[in-house]
Design a protein around this motif. Sequence first.
Motif, PDB file in Angstrom:
ATOM      1  N   ARG A 221       1.227  -1.063   0.377  1.00  0.00           N
ATOM      2  CA  ARG A 221       0.084   0.023  -0.378  1.00  0.00           C
ATOM      3  C   ARG A 221       0.563   1.340   0.222  1.00  0.00           C
ATOM      4  N   CYS A 222       2.288   1.296   0.601  1.00  0.00           N
ATOM      5  CA  CYS A 222       2.843   2.932   1.016  1.00  0.00           C
ATOM      6  C   CYS A 222       3.792   3.148  -0.720  1.00  0.00           C
ATOM      7  N   ARG A 223       4.205   1.220  -1.311  1.00  0.00           N
ATOM      8  CA  ARG A 223       4.943   1.923  -2.436  1.00  0.00           C
ATOM      9  C   ARG A 223       3.670   2.354  -3.058  1.00  0.00           C
ATOM     10  N   ALA A 224       2.676   1.134  -3.690  1.00  0.00           N
ATOM     11  CA  ALA A 224       1.478   2.355  -4.382  1.00  0.00           C
ATOM     12  C   ALA A 224       1.171   3.648  -3.922  1.00  0.00           C
ATOM     13  N   MET A 225       1.200   4.341  -3.170  1.00  0.00           N
ATOM     14  CA  MET A 225       0.211   5.244  -2.482  1.00  0.00           C
ATOM     15  C   MET A 225       1.962   6.233  -2.954  1.00  0.00           C
ATOM     16  N   TYR A 226       3.076   6.454  -2.316  1.00  0.00           N
ATOM     17  CA  TYR A 226       3.867   6.944  -2.367  1.00  0.00           C
ATOM     18  C   TYR A 226       4.808   7.002  -3.270  1.00  0.00           C
ATOM     19  N   ASN A 227       4.984   5.981  -3.885  1.00  0.00           N
ATOM     20  CA  ASN A 227       6.286   5.670  -5.284  1.00  0.00           C
ATOM     21  C   ASN A 227       5.403   5.838  -6.093  1.00  0.00           C
ATOM     22  N   ALA A 228       3.794   5.253  -6.411  1.00  0.00           N
ATOM     23  CA  ALA A 228       3.515   4.743  -7.992  1.00  0.00           C
ATOM     24  C   ALA A 228       2.423   5.979  -8.323  1.00  0.00           C
ATOM     25  N   LEU A 229       1.591   6.376  -7.256  1.00  0.00           N
ATOM     26  CA  LEU A 229       0.926   7.207  -7.298  1.00  0.00           C
ATOM     27  C   LEU A 229       1.593   8.571  -7.450  1.00  0.00           C
ATOM     28  N   ARG A 230       2.376   8.984  -8.169  1.00  0.00           N
ATOM     29  CA  ARG A 230       3.010  10.635  -8.747  1.00  0.00           C
ATOM     30  C   ARG A 230       2.474  11.249  -9.708  1.00  0.00           C
ATOM     31  N   PHE A 231       1.847  11.864  -9.313  1.00  0.00           N
ATOM     32  CA  PHE A 231       1.229  13.379 -10.247  1.00  0.00           C
ATOM     33  C   PHE A 231       1.699  13.346 -11.783  1.00  0.00           C
ATOM     34  N   SER A 232       1.046  13.577 -12.646  1.00  0.00           N
ATOM     35  CA  SER A 232       1.232  13.883 -14.137  1.00  0.00           C
ATOM     36  C   SER A 232       2.455  14.824 -14.136  1.00  0.00           C
ATOM     37  N   PRO A 233       3.191  14.871 -14.710  1.00  0.00           N
ATOM     38  CA  PRO A 233       4.268  15.716 -15.011  1.00  0.00           C
ATOM     39  C   PRO A 233       3.335  16.936 -15.787  1.00  0.00           C
ATOM     40  N   PRO A 234       2.157  17.430 -15.787  1.00  0.00           N
ATOM     41  CA  PRO A 234       2.372  19.505 -15.908  1.00  0.00           C
ATOM     42  C   PRO A 234       1.570  19.616 -14.594  1.00  0.00           C
ATOM     43  N   ILE A 235       1.472  18.178 -13.765  1.00  0.00           N
ATOM     44  CA  ILE A 235       1.049  19.300 -12.446  1.00  0.00           C
ATOM     45  C   ILE A 235       2.001  19.226 -11.402  1.00  0.00           C
ATOM     46  N   GLU A 236       3.307  17.570 -11.468  1.00  0.00           N
ATOM     47  CA  GLU A 236       4.336  18.252 -10.493  1.00  0.00           C
ATOM     48  C   GLU A 236       5.244  19.174 -11.621  1.00  0.00           C
ATOM     49  N   ILE A 237       5.586  19.458 -12.226  1.00  0.00           N
ATOM     50  CA  ILE A 237       6.557  21.623 -13.248  1.00  0.00           C
ATOM     51  C   ILE A 237       5.872  22.508 -12.307  1.00  0.00           C
ATOM     52  N   LEU A 238       4.510  22.390 -12.675  1.00  0.00           N
ATOM     53  CA  LEU A 238       4.120  23.652 -12.061  1.00  0.00           C
ATOM     54  C   LEU A 238       3.995  24.026 -11.067  1.00  0.00           C
ATOM     55  N   ALA A 239       4.123  22.784  -9.737  1.00  0.00           N
ATOM     56  CA  ALA A 239       3.739  22.725  -8.697  1.00  0.00           C
ATOM     57  C   ALA A 239       5.576  22.795  -8.100  1.00  0.00           C
ATOM     58  N   LYS A 240       5.904  21.909  -8.255  1.00  0.00           N
ATOM     59  CA  LYS A 240       7.934  22.470  -8.362  1.00  0.00           C
ATOM     60  C   LYS A 240       7.841  24.152  -8.743  1.00  0.00           C
TER      61      LYS A 240
END
Length: 493
Positions: A221-240
């Motif tokens: 569950r942790c691997r899925a939640m914290y590693n696998a469920l990464r947000f899509s690139p446009p979201i990650e880029i803007l958030a950063k």
Amino acid sequence: MARARGRRFRFHRRKLCAVAAYVAILLIALSFFTLIYLSRKGFDGGREHVSPQEDQSGLIPDQELWDAPFSLGLHTCIKPTARYKGARKSDRYITVRSNGGLNQMRTGIADMVAVAHIMNATLVIPQLDRRSFWNDTSTFSDIFDETHFIEALKGDVRVARELPKELESVPHARKHFSSWASTGYYEEMTRLWHEYQVIHVAKSDSRLANNDLPLDIQRLRCRAMYNALRFSPPIEILAKKLIERLRSREGRYIALHLRYEKDMLSFTGCTYGLTEVESKELTILREKTNHWKVKKINSTVQRLGGNCPLTPKEVGIFLRALGYPPSTLIYIAAGEIYGGTAQLSMLSSCFPNLVFKETLATKEELEGFTTHASQTAAIDYIISVESNVFVSSYSGNMARAVEGHRRFLGYRRTITPDRKGLVEVFDRLESGNLREGSSLSDIVRQMHDDRQGAPRKRRGPLPGVKGKARSRTEESFYENPYPECICGPKEAF
Ligand SMILES: *[C@@H]1O[C@H](CO)[C@@H](O)[C@H](O)[C@H]1NC(C)=O
Ligand SMILES: *[C@@H]1O[C@H](CO)[C@@H](O)[C@H](O)[C@H]1NC(C)=O
Ligand SMILES: *[C@@H]1O[C@H](CO)[C@@H](O)[C@H](O)[C@H]1NC(C)=O
């Protein structure tokens, strides 16, 4: 000779007397100065005690406001054990319709990964909720990095982008799985494979118990939640980008999840501090929303029970009492604040340095996101996880998910207001029985000593609660993945 010795002796005695006198004078002077010094210090201390809200910044050590609480050398541990059996090729499929807002869907999807693993099935990329209050039409790949999701889980579960064409027309088992179910429940459900090749899961939230599951399932569950469920690139880029802008302003910031939005106030029936017209509007929305079962709510009872989101004004008093200086940079992680500027001004009067994504990003940058509530919520999520301090005005799905993620990443400071205790304090302020100042600060700080996100094991069910309701009262797995996914200094990763 004898005379000379006597003279010398007399001479020595005179010298000794003089030295003693000097010492005495010095001592008297010293105690005099000490007295003055002490009385001045006492006076200063007294003054500080009268009105610390004027400037508490120098009073409370910086690290008590901003640093991560002491974390005992704990670290994340999400690798499977030696007993773990990884992904198997499977021509049995689970399709899922995720329900709820962004974080309810995320935790639900992480659970479905574990369910697919237990049931030896291939998981089809979940469909997202379009019918919740937020009316968001985003697909999985709009919000999450789909390719990464599939890759990251390769060793655990097979994930297919779509159900194979030839299986679309075969009969599917449509299941409402039991909530907070055990591994045994899903093992039992594998009997459905005798009859079906596809199981459709109609709802994904809270389908798996928080506790008493095998260690490998919890870590998955942790691997899925914290590693696998990464947000899509446009979201990650803007958030950063937005995080960089925040950091370039002050170096550090508080992310405030100000859950003072229309749906939450309507759902909880909290109308404290609102006008009659606003209260009425919220009641009407509640009555016409079918999936909100409780219709009659007494706002006063609700608030005294600690079940209402803090108002913007209350958040201002709270943060000031904790000792945050007025210059503190605060990012508001939230949708539209109910009551708009009028409500917000009661917070900005204490903390003028409020920032919203609308003021931090350009119109062009936000274009395409603003019409998708789940995507803006994802931006808020990232900015909240990365903040120096996270404060939530209500313990909803987002607050719980962010809190758990921050614990997972190394116990970043996360302040959870004791709303029930605070309401009492606010009411004493309101009635004039208490004034803002040092005693308020002492009360509020003491009340939140153990609510700063320091390590502790996940809480079990409330005592005396029986049956299904027990699971409901447990602390959520994703709010505090300790001990399964966080280990002591001597344990292996
Ligand atoms: C979603 O749509 C419903 C019905 O059209 C509307 O009442 C509601 O306000 C919308 N929600 C949001 C957040 O726009
Ligand atoms: C999953 O598959 C493995 C290997 O085929 C089998 O040993 C195991 O019992 C299966 N689990 C369930 C719950 O059917
Ligand atoms: C709500 O509860 C409070 C406290 O018990 C009570 O004084 C008040 O009359 C109730 N309000 C309504 C509208 O029932």
